[in-house]
Write a protein that holds these residues in place. Structure first.
Motif, PDB file in Angstrom:
ATOM      1  N   ILE A  56      48.422  37.552  42.658  1.00 54.42           N
ATOM      2  CA  ILE A  56      48.707  38.832  43.318  1.00 54.42           C
ATOM      3  C   ILE A  56      50.171  39.227  43.124  1.00 54.42           C
ATOM      4  CG2 ILE A  56      48.777  40.020  45.560  1.00 54.42           C
ATOM      5  CD1 ILE A  56      45.920  39.545  44.354  1.00 54.42           C
ATOM      6  N   ALA A  57      51.070  38.239  43.095  1.00 54.41           N
ATOM      7  CA  ALA A  57      52.507  38.523  42.977  1.00 54.41           C
ATOM      8  C   ALA A  57      52.881  39.176  41.650  1.00 54.41           C
ATOM      9  CB  ALA A  57      53.302  37.235  43.178  1.00 54.41           C
ATOM     10  N   VAL A  58      52.101  38.937  40.593  1.00 60.22           N
ATOM     11  CA  VAL A  58      52.470  39.471  39.277  1.00 60.22           C
ATOM     12  C   VAL A  58      51.543  40.586  38.802  1.00 60.22           C
ATOM     13  CG1 VAL A  58      53.646  37.371  38.520  1.00 60.22           C
ATOM     14  CG2 VAL A  58      51.203  37.666  38.037  1.00 60.22           C
ATOM     15  N   THR A  59      50.699  41.091  39.709  1.00 62.90           N
ATOM     16  CA  THR A  59      49.753  42.138  39.327  1.00 62.90           C
ATOM     17  C   THR A  59      49.927  43.380  40.193  1.00 62.90           C
ATOM     18  OG1 THR A  59      48.051  41.211  40.782  1.00 62.90           O
ATOM     19  CG2 THR A  59      48.010  40.507  38.471  1.00 62.90           C
ATOM     20  N   VAL A  60      49.325  44.470  39.736  1.00 63.18           N
ATOM     21  CA  VAL A  60      49.312  45.734  40.461  1.00 63.18           C
ATOM     22  C   VAL A  60      47.963  45.814  41.177  1.00 63.18           C
ATOM     23  CG1 VAL A  60      49.389  48.240  40.208  1.00 63.18           C
ATOM     24  CG2 VAL A  60      50.798  46.800  38.736  1.00 63.18           C
ATOM     25  N   PRO A  61      47.959  46.004  42.501  1.00 61.51           N
ATOM     26  CA  PRO A  61      46.702  45.959  43.268  1.00 61.51           C
ATOM     27  C   PRO A  61      45.588  46.849  42.708  1.00 61.51           C
ATOM     28  CG  PRO A  61      48.568  46.158  44.752  1.00 61.51           C
ATOM     29  CD  PRO A  61      49.109  46.293  43.349  1.00 61.51           C
ATOM     30  N   GLU A  62      45.939  47.992  42.163  1.00 63.92           N
ATOM     31  CA  GLU A  62      44.922  48.928  41.652  1.00 63.92           C
ATOM     32  C   GLU A  62      44.364  48.513  40.296  1.00 63.92           C
ATOM     33  OE1 GLU A  62      47.838  50.537  44.322  1.00 63.92           O
ATOM     34  OE2 GLU A  62      48.172  49.906  42.264  1.00 63.92           O
ATOM     35  N   GLY A  63      44.926  47.476  39.696  1.00 64.21           N
ATOM     36  CA  GLY A  63      44.503  47.061  38.361  1.00 64.21           C
ATOM     37  C   GLY A  63      43.176  46.337  38.347  1.00 64.21           C
ATOM     38  N   ARG A  64      42.755  45.951  37.149  1.00 68.97           N
ATOM     39  CA  ARG A  64      41.450  45.309  36.956  1.00 68.97           C
ATOM     40  C   ARG A  64      41.576  44.113  36.021  1.00 68.97           C
ATOM     41  NH1 ARG A  64      37.813  46.982  40.341  1.00 68.97           N
ATOM     42  NH2 ARG A  64      36.161  46.268  38.982  1.00 68.97           N
ATOM     43  N   ALA A  65      40.663  43.182  36.204  1.00 69.71           N
ATOM     44  CA  ALA A  65      40.461  42.056  35.303  1.00 69.71           C
ATOM     45  C   ALA A  65      39.038  42.192  34.780  1.00 69.71           C
ATOM     46  CB  ALA A  65      40.653  40.736  36.043  1.00 69.71           C
ATOM     47  N   THR A  66      38.906  42.422  33.476  1.00 64.62           N
ATOM     48  CA  THR A  66      37.601  42.717  32.890  1.00 64.62           C
ATOM     49  C   THR A  66      37.356  41.812  31.693  1.00 64.62           C
ATOM     50  OG1 THR A  66      37.822  45.027  33.558  1.00 64.62           O
ATOM     51  CG2 THR A  66      36.160  44.529  31.881  1.00 64.62           C
ATOM     52  N   GLY A  67      36.225  41.130  31.696  1.00 71.36           N
ATOM     53  CA  GLY A  67      35.894  40.238  30.597  1.00 71.36           C
ATOM     54  C   GLY A  67      34.539  40.552  30.001  1.00 71.36           C
ATOM     55  N   THR A  68      34.439  40.304  28.708  1.00 69.85           N
ATOM     56  CA  THR A  68      33.163  40.441  28.009  1.00 69.85           C
ATOM     57  C   THR A  68      32.842  39.095  27.371  1.00 69.85           C
ATOM     58  OG1 THR A  68      34.157  41.143  25.925  1.00 69.85           O
ATOM     59  CG2 THR A  68      33.597  42.872  27.503  1.00 69.85           C
ATOM     60  N   SER A  69      31.570  38.753  27.396  1.00 67.76           N
ATOM     61  CA  SER A  69      31.153  37.488  26.784  1.00 67.76           C
ATOM     62  C   SER A  69      29.725  37.625  26.278  1.00 67.76           C
ATOM     63  CB  SER A  69      31.252  36.339  27.784  1.00 67.76           C
ATOM     64  OG  SER A  69      30.382  36.567  28.878  1.00 67.76           O
ATOM     65  N   VAL A  70      29.356  36.682  25.435  1.00 67.95           N
ATOM     66  CA  VAL A  70      27.985  36.583  24.939  1.00 67.95           C
ATOM     67  C   VAL A  70      27.477  35.216  25.359  1.00 67.95           C
ATOM     68  CG1 VAL A  70      26.492  36.616  22.915  1.00 67.95           C
ATOM     69  CG2 VAL A  70      28.512  38.094  22.980  1.00 67.95           C
ATOM     70  N   THR A  71      26.368  35.183  26.076  1.00 69.65           N
ATOM     71  CA  THR A  71      25.813  33.911  26.559  1.00 69.65           C
ATOM     72  C   THR A  71      25.168  33.146  25.402  1.00 69.65           C
ATOM     73  OG1 THR A  71      23.630  34.816  27.067  1.00 69.65           O
ATOM     74  CG2 THR A  71      25.320  34.967  28.806  1.00 69.65           C
ATOM     75  N   THR A  73      22.204  32.560  25.043  1.00 68.58           N
ATOM     76  CA  THR A  73      20.943  33.220  24.687  1.00 68.58           C
ATOM     77  C   THR A  73      21.162  34.567  23.999  1.00 68.58           C
ATOM     78  OG1 THR A  73      20.782  34.295  26.850  1.00 68.58           O
ATOM     79  CG2 THR A  73      19.737  32.117  26.616  1.00 68.58           C
ATOM     80  N   GLY A  74      22.443  34.921  23.756  1.00 70.91           N
ATOM     81  CA  GLY A  74      22.741  36.171  23.066  1.00 70.91           C
ATOM     82  C   GLY A  74      22.914  37.377  23.981  1.00 70.91           C
ATOM     83  N   GLU A  75      22.822  37.166  25.287  1.00 71.06           N
ATOM     84  CA  GLU A  75      22.995  38.266  26.246  1.00 71.06           C
ATOM     85  C   GLU A  75      24.483  38.639  26.347  1.00 71.06           C
ATOM     86  OE1 GLU A  75      22.723  38.981  31.071  1.00 71.06           O
ATOM     87  OE2 GLU A  75      21.932  37.136  30.219  1.00 71.06           O
ATOM     88  N   HIS A  76      24.758  39.942  26.287  1.00 75.09           N
ATOM     89  CA  HIS A  76      26.126  40.427  26.446  1.00 75.09           C
ATOM     90  C   HIS A  76      26.407  40.661  27.922  1.00 75.09           C
ATOM     91  CE1 HIS A  76      27.170  41.271  22.172  1.00 75.09           C
ATOM     92  NE2 HIS A  76      25.855  41.141  22.075  1.00 75.09           N
ATOM     93  N   ARG A  77      27.518  40.092  28.402  1.00 78.69           N
ATOM     94  CA  ARG A  77      27.884  40.227  29.816  1.00 78.69           C
ATOM     95  C   ARG A  77      29.230  40.914  29.945  1.00 78.69           C
ATOM     96  NH1 ARG A  77      27.036  34.501  32.530  1.00 78.69           N
ATOM     97  NH2 ARG A  77      24.817  34.325  32.158  1.00 78.69           N
ATOM     98  N   LEU A  78      29.350  41.699  31.005  1.00 77.46           N
ATOM     99  CA  LEU A  78      30.607  42.353  31.349  1.00 77.46           C
ATOM    100  C   LEU A  78      30.880  42.040  32.811  1.00 77.46           C
ATOM    101  CD1 LEU A  78      32.887  44.462  30.665  1.00 77.46           C
ATOM    102  CD2 LEU A  78      31.340  46.152  31.640  1.00 77.46           C
ATOM    103  N   THR A  79      32.062  41.498  33.074  1.00 74.59           N
ATOM    104  CA  THR A  79      32.473  41.265  34.459  1.00 74.59           C
ATOM    105  C   THR A  79      33.768  42.017  34.693  1.00 74.59           C
ATOM    106  OG1 THR A  79      33.718  39.280  33.880  1.00 74.59           O
ATOM    107  CG2 THR A  79      31.436  38.964  34.565  1.00 74.59           C
ATOM    108  N   SER A  80      33.921  42.556  35.889  1.00 82.02           N
ATOM    109  CA  SER A  80      35.137  43.300  36.206  1.00 82.02           C
ATOM    110  C   SER A  80      35.397  43.220  37.699  1.00 82.02           C
ATOM    111  CB  SER A  80      34.982  44.764  35.772  1.00 82.02           C
ATOM    112  OG  SER A  80      36.202  45.449  35.932  1.00 82.02           O
TER     113      SER A  80
END
Length: 161
Positions: A56-71, A73-80
């Motif tokens: 929290i000390a080095v980030t802006v509260p309104e910002g986001r952490a977003t990741g993409t991955s492929v499982t 089984t080949g499923e595409h995932r997006l987390t945010s």
């Protein structure tokens, strides 16, 4: 005088278009790039320590952490999530997470910065995954903060593997 004006106008149009463009904006100094990377390193230390307050000390509260991955089984995932949500999940990470950027490219213009870099992620020293990190940072009251991070995540095609 009239001929001088006409000559000046003619010369203006004779100059190649690239020479007529506005000068490039300030792209920051080496000190800016070092400070930007130090902010990311501080974030990675907080990640390894599973320290939500450190994130929290080095980030802006309104910002986001977003990741993409492929499982597997080949499923595409997006987390945010926002930074508070990201930081709150640190306790659930098994083992000691260590993330290392590889050959980061830093671009700074005034009070904004962008870092694009391959990375490697380990848990308790064992390889977990790799990918690309893309960080957006802003300078707030003279201090660099991470606005957003977006990453890919994979287990193949990793640098040095």
């Amino acid at each position: 005088m009239k001929h001088a004006r006409l000559l000046a106008i003619a010369l203006l149009f004779a100059v190649p278009a690239t020479a007529q463009q506005a000068p490039a904006a300030d792209h920051g100094s080496k000190e800016d790039a070092v400070a930007v990377l130090a902010t990311i390193d501080t974030m990675f230390k907080a990640l390894a320590a599973k320290d939500p307050a450190g994130i929290i000390a080095v980030t802006v509260p309104e910002g986001r952490a977003t990741g993409t991955s492929v499982t597997d089984t080949g499923e595409h995932r997006l987390t945010s999530s926002d930074w508070a949500g990201f930081a709150a999940r640190l306790a659930k990470v098994p083992g000691k997470p260590v993330e290392r950027n590889i050959d980061p490219h830093v671009h700074v213009d005034g009070d904004i910065a962008m870092v694009w870099t391959p990375y490697e992620f380990t848990l308790d020293g064992a390889f977990s995954h790799c990918g690309i990190n893309h960080f957006d940072l802003i300078r707030v009251q003279g201090v660099w903060k991470v606005q957003n991070v977006t990453w890919t995540q994979r287990r193949t095609g990793c640098p040095g593997r």
